[in-house]
Design a protein around this motif. Structure first.
Motif, PDB file in Angstrom:
ATOM      1  N   THR A   1       0.850  -1.185   0.000  1.00 31.77           N
ATOM      2  CA  THR A   1       0.000   0.000   0.000  1.00 31.77           C
ATOM      3  C   THR A   1       0.882   1.230   0.000  1.00 31.77           C
ATOM      4  N   VAL A   2       0.309   2.351  -0.404  1.00 37.02           N
ATOM      5  CA  VAL A   2       1.063   3.599  -0.405  1.00 37.02           C
ATOM      6  C   VAL A   2       1.471   3.980   1.013  1.00 37.02           C
ATOM      7  N   GLU A   3       0.585   3.734   1.965  1.00 33.81           N
ATOM      8  CA  GLU A   3       0.895   4.081   3.362  1.00 33.81           C
ATOM      9  C   GLU A   3       2.139   3.337   3.850  1.00 33.81           C
ATOM     10  N   HIS A   4       2.213   2.042   3.533  1.00 29.33           N
ATOM     11  CA  HIS A   4       3.382   1.272   3.957  1.00 29.33           C
ATOM     12  C   HIS A   4       4.625   1.693   3.185  1.00 29.33           C
TER      13      HIS A   4
ATOM     14  N   LEU B   1       5.270   4.650   2.133  1.00 33.17           N
ATOM     15  CA  LEU B   1       5.723   5.911   2.738  1.00 33.17           C
ATOM     16  C   LEU B   1       6.508   5.649   4.019  1.00 33.17           C
ATOM     17  N   GLU B   2       6.077   4.664   4.805  1.00 28.93           N
ATOM     18  CA  GLU B   2       6.814   4.311   6.030  1.00 28.93           C
ATOM     19  C   GLU B   2       8.222   3.828   5.681  1.00 28.93           C
TER      20      GLU B   2
ATOM     21  N   ASP C   1      10.398   6.770   4.506  1.00 24.50           N
ATOM     22  CA  ASP C   1      10.833   7.610   5.628  1.00 24.50           C
ATOM     23  C   ASP C   1      11.897   6.909   6.468  1.00 24.50           C
TER      24      ASP C   1
ATOM     25  N   GLU D   1       0.645   6.405  -7.531  1.00 24.01           N
ATOM     26  CA  GLU D   1       0.080   7.034  -6.333  1.00 24.01           C
ATOM     27  C   GLU D   1       1.137   7.862  -5.607  1.00 24.01           C
ATOM     28  N   LEU D   2       2.359   7.353  -5.551  1.00 26.93           N
ATOM     29  CA  LEU D   2       3.448   8.128  -4.951  1.00 26.93           C
ATOM     30  C   LEU D   2       3.725   9.387  -5.753  1.00 26.93           C
TER      31      LEU D   2
ATOM     32  N   LYS E   1       1.081  12.031  -5.110  1.00 22.76           N
ATOM     33  CA  LYS E   1       1.230  12.678  -3.807  1.00 22.76           C
ATOM     34  C   LYS E   1       2.437  13.610  -3.764  1.00 22.76           C
TER      35      LYS E   1
ATOM     36  N   VAL F   1       5.509  12.716  -3.604  1.00 17.83           N
ATOM     37  CA  VAL F   1       6.538  12.198  -2.699  1.00 17.83           C
ATOM     38  C   VAL F   1       7.897  12.110  -3.385  1.00 17.83           C
TER      39      VAL F   1
ATOM     40  N   GLN G   1       1.568 -10.693   6.967  1.00 17.50           N
ATOM     41  CA  GLN G   1       1.783  -9.386   7.578  1.00 17.50           C
ATOM     42  C   GLN G   1       2.419  -9.587   8.942  1.00 17.50           C
TER      43      GLN G   1
END
Length: 826
Positions: free
Chosen positions: A69-72, A74-75, A78, A100-101, A104, A106, A823
């Motif tokens: 996912t994009v959220e993961h 991004l983690e 970072d 998607e990145l 955003k 990013v 996961q």
């Protein structure tokens, strides 16, 4: 282009499905290995527990298990601060995530650049409308296609284009959205289905090219613009049957030189326009009557076709692409001592023919009754190599897991005339056998070519196959017939079936008549240069190009094409086996026919044979390489039994690859305690417990967590009793003691081998490669096992192909797994 000491984030493909399998893992390992050797820091994000690359710290610096996912993402960005992202190893999903990145901001904000494809190309691949506009601007030949958002507009456009038309979703929620529509009656339901599946609320209505030849081209480009065609592959089946379900030949067999050159030019022009660095897989539809052709698909990432091209040509595609990603030009790449200087710049040439055939999901009830069409139905692929298409086909067919010994001949003979005609016009899985039977009943090449739209050339090849089968039946035990049959690639077990003999008797006949296999090396110059890939196929010829490996050596028989229940967890186990054997000082040999398998990777095995896993091939390899150990999947029971009849001077070791007992959904949860038994001591791996299904409120063995949530005192008590049971066993291996929880009590249910999918999952969650530990014990049972892992609570959820196969009533079962996701729990 990236500089050394920079960090590259590779996006994985996730759980295996109908569209992709082990080929992504194999390419990832090769690319990561090359980047590691070149001094780059690498990160891999994926959630596929069966991936060999995902827990291989020797080639990947940071393996990040988690949702795609994009959220993961991004983690991860970072945490590790990558300077580049490589999306070409994650199939279409990686392209969607990368966009998607981009949306955003990013990548620009953090100064991260893309490898392999520029931003504009990412957006075009994800948006077929944009891609079509680009192709039309450059005057690439395109089929008629329009975008609509309602039935009335779809009806109007279909009438203008002319039936049949293809209806498919714009930005679909799944891959199963393509519908072929023959008239107005079918249009309404197709429009509704595809609109429901579209995230954009739009559908495409496009010209159908059903009946045209399908041609697939793989090209490669470096950052200077230098391009080369790695291969042009021809599908035997016409447009209208998904390319993944068709029989495919490399090189193309029926094209004229001008057709090849024209298609090649367009493939180059598109790759140049999209500014792709690395590989690009393009698909074309060719009208043989007019020579007109159309671009139908563009895939600038690693897929099954790229894997097939690499294995069938001997050209190290992934290795070269990795160096292209670092900024090298094709002229600057050095492939090492085994290749000529500038070999990376030379287009592959073949002096053999490779045939790729699909593997079907016959485990699913009534699957063989399903029609083939524009949506993919096969779950995997295998291939054979020979001097003729017929020989390559015979070898490919015999490479499928547990292919019937009678070659489906008896089944086809039972079909009446109406059934034969129906299966010719409306193709089913295994249609080639129907065509063989039709020719046996007197159908002419012209009739069959008109009914199927298959080129007459292929019916000539099928006829050669039919005639040799008939000749065998009519002349049992005759040496000249045996000679012709063996040179066409028929196995002893098929000949034995037709002659009413044992395979060992046929083998003895081949020895008596000096029909011994020789091996030819698969390398990309067709013998023009002194190059060596250590990959071979068999032939009944005079010269043998294979030399004996240094000792000690070990032979590993691959699990073949991906199959339900095992997915590519078998490849994970065997790749781990090969790697550990190499660490222990063994030279490794693998025999396999799955072009996607990571076991055929040059960094994994020292020597590779592309052959069906049948006794005569194993015996021939043993004679050539004299291995001390032979590792064979336990499900190949007939192979093991047959080999045990011979004085091999080598130890046969059965590798687990089938579940002993399938724990289906139960009302009460199951607790499993997993152990590795070294012959004396039971080493505890981890506990697992089944999760409650959200659909039928039963506990599914295909969904689990580790460690199990259980009182520590209860766990200690169960471990004690389990250890006593396991230490009474005679055989070293993995064992699982299963308990059923009823109230507060745990009732022992069964002791069984740990299924390979679960071994792969437990290897990821514990941080210990358990297959490698087992191999250490097998090689030396006095080995003192040492475990240094990092136990992490984790969830495992298997995935199934029901939706892709159009099955609304499919029930989850351990025997029907196509892939899995995992996961790590925080």
């Amino acid at each position: 282009m990236v500089n050394k000491q920079q960090t590259i984030l590779m996006i994985g493909a996730g759980a295996n499905d109908i569209q992709h399998g082990d080929e992504v893992d194999s390419a990832t390992f090769s690319v990561a290995h090359q980047l590691h050797v070149a001094g780059y820091r690498t990160i891999l994000i994926d959630n596929n527990p069966f991936s060999f690359s995902l827990d291989n710290r020797q080639v990947v610096d940071h393996c990040c298990i988690g949702p795609l996912t994009v959220e993961h993402l991004l983690e991860i960005i970072d945490k590790y601060h990558p300077t580049a992202i490589l999306p070409t190893l994650g199939n279409r999903q990686a392209f969607l995530l990368t966009q998607e990145l981009l949306d955003k901001g990013v990548l620009r904000q953090k100064n991260i650049h893309l490898l392999g494809v520029p931003e504009a190309t990412i957006r075009q691949i994800n948006n077929p409308v944009l891609l079509e506009q680009t192709f039309r601007q450059m005057e690439a030949p395109m089929k008629k296609i329009v975008t609509v958002n309602n039935y009335q507009d779809a009806l109007q456009e279909a009438d203008l284009i002319g039936y049949p038309v293809i209806v498919r979703s714009v930005w679909p929620k799944s891959n199963s959205t393509r519908q072929i529509v023959h008239d107005r009656n079918d249009l309404s339901s197709a429009v509704k289905k595809c609109l429901d599946q579209s995230r954009a609320g739009q559908i495409f209505v496009q010209q159908s090219l059903a009946g045209y030849k399908e041609i697939e081209v793989v090209v490669q480009r470096d950052h200077t613009g230098t391009m080369m065609m790695l291969s042009m592959v021809e599908d035997m089946d016409p447009i209208g049957i998904h390319a993944g379900d068709s029989i495919a030949f490399n090189p193309a067999q029926t094209l004229l030189d001008r057709q090849i050159q024209d298609i090649r030019d367009v493939a180059f022009a598109i790759t140049r326009k999209l500014r792709i660095v690395g590989i690009n897989h393009l698909q074309f539809a060719l009208d043989p009557a007019s020579d007109k052709f159309y671009v139908i698909k563009n895939s600038p990432y690693f897929d099954r076709m790229v894997a097939f091209v690499e294995q069938s040509t001997g050209y190290p595609v992934a290795e070269v692409c990795a160096q292209l990603y670092t900024g090298k030009s094709l002229r600057e790449i050095n492939l090492g001592d085994n290749f000529q200087p500038h070999a990376a710049l030379m287009e592959p040439t073949m002096d053999h023919i490779a045939a790729r055939i699909p593997v079907w999901a016959f485990e699913i009830d009534n699957f063989d009754e399903q029609l083939l069409g524009t949506e993919k139905r096969s779950i995997g692929t295998v291939f054979g190599i020979g001097r003729s298409p017929a020989e390559a086909l015979f070898k490919a067919i015999e490479s499928r897991y547990h292919e019937p010994t009678d070659f489906h001949l008896n089944t086809q003979r039972k079909l009446n005339e109406d059934q034969i005609v129906d299966r010719i016009v409306h193709p089913h899985a295994g249609r080639m056998f129907t065509l063989l039977e039709a020719m046996e009943r007197g159908y002419t090449v012209e009739e069959l070519a008109e009914m199927t739209k298959i080129d007459p050339f292929y019916f000539d090849q099928l006829n050669q196959m039919r005639l040799v089968l008939r000749e065998l039946q009519e002349h049992p035990g005759k040496e000249p017939v045996l000679n012709r049959a063996k040179k066409m690639g028929l196995t002893n077990r098929l000949i034995a079936r037709l002659w009413g003999m044992e395979p060992s008797q046929v083998y003895q006949m081949t020895q008596d008549h000096d029909l011994t296999l020789k091996y030819k090396e698969i390398e990309p110059s067709a013998g023009e240069f002194d190059q060596h890939t250590a990959t071979f196929y068999s032939a009944y010829e005079d010269e043998n190009e294979a030399t004996t490996l240094s000792q000690p050596s070990a032979l590993v028989v691959g699990t073949g094409g991906i199959r339900l229940g095992l997915s590519n967890s078998g490849d994970f186990f065997l790749a781990s086996t090969l790697t550990k054997l190499h660490e222990l000082g063994y030279h490794t040999i693998v025999i396999n026919s799955n072009p996607s398998s990571i076991t055929l990777n040059r960094e994994i095995a020292d020597k590779r044979y592309i052959e069906p896993p049948v006794p005569e091939n194993i015996l021939s390899v043993i004679e050539c390489d004299q291995p001390q150990m032979i590792f064979i999947p336990a499900s190949y029971t007939d192979l093991v039994a047959e080999l045990q009849k011979y004085d091999l001077q080598a130890k046969i070791i059965e590798v687990p690859d089938d579940r002993m007992l399938s724990n289906e959904a139960k009302e009460h949860p199951l607790l499993s305690l997993n152990f590795l038994f070294d012959g004396h001591q039971a080493h505890f791996i981890a506990s697992t417990s089944d999760l409650l299904s959200a659909t039928d409120f039963n506990y599914q063995s295909t969904q689990m967590r580790t460690p199990a949530e259980i009182d520590s005192q209860e766990l200690t008590s169960l471990m004690k009793s389990s250890t006593e049971v396991i230490t009474s066993r005679e055989k070293v291996g993995f064992y699982q003691v299963v308990f059923e929880q009823v109230g507060d009590n745990y009732q022992p249910l069964v002791v069984q081998a740990i299924p390979l999918p679960e071994i792969a999952f437990l290897s990821k969650s514990t941080g210990i490669n358990w297959p490698a530990q087992l191999i250490s014990l097998i090689v030396d049972q006095d080995t003192q096992l040492t475990f240094t892992g990092d136990d992490q609570p984790a969830i495992y959820r298997a995935t199934f192909p029901f939706k892709a196969l159009g099955l609304s009533d499919g029930r989850p079962s351990a025997s029907l797994i196509i892939g899995a996701q995992m996961q790590i729990l925080n």
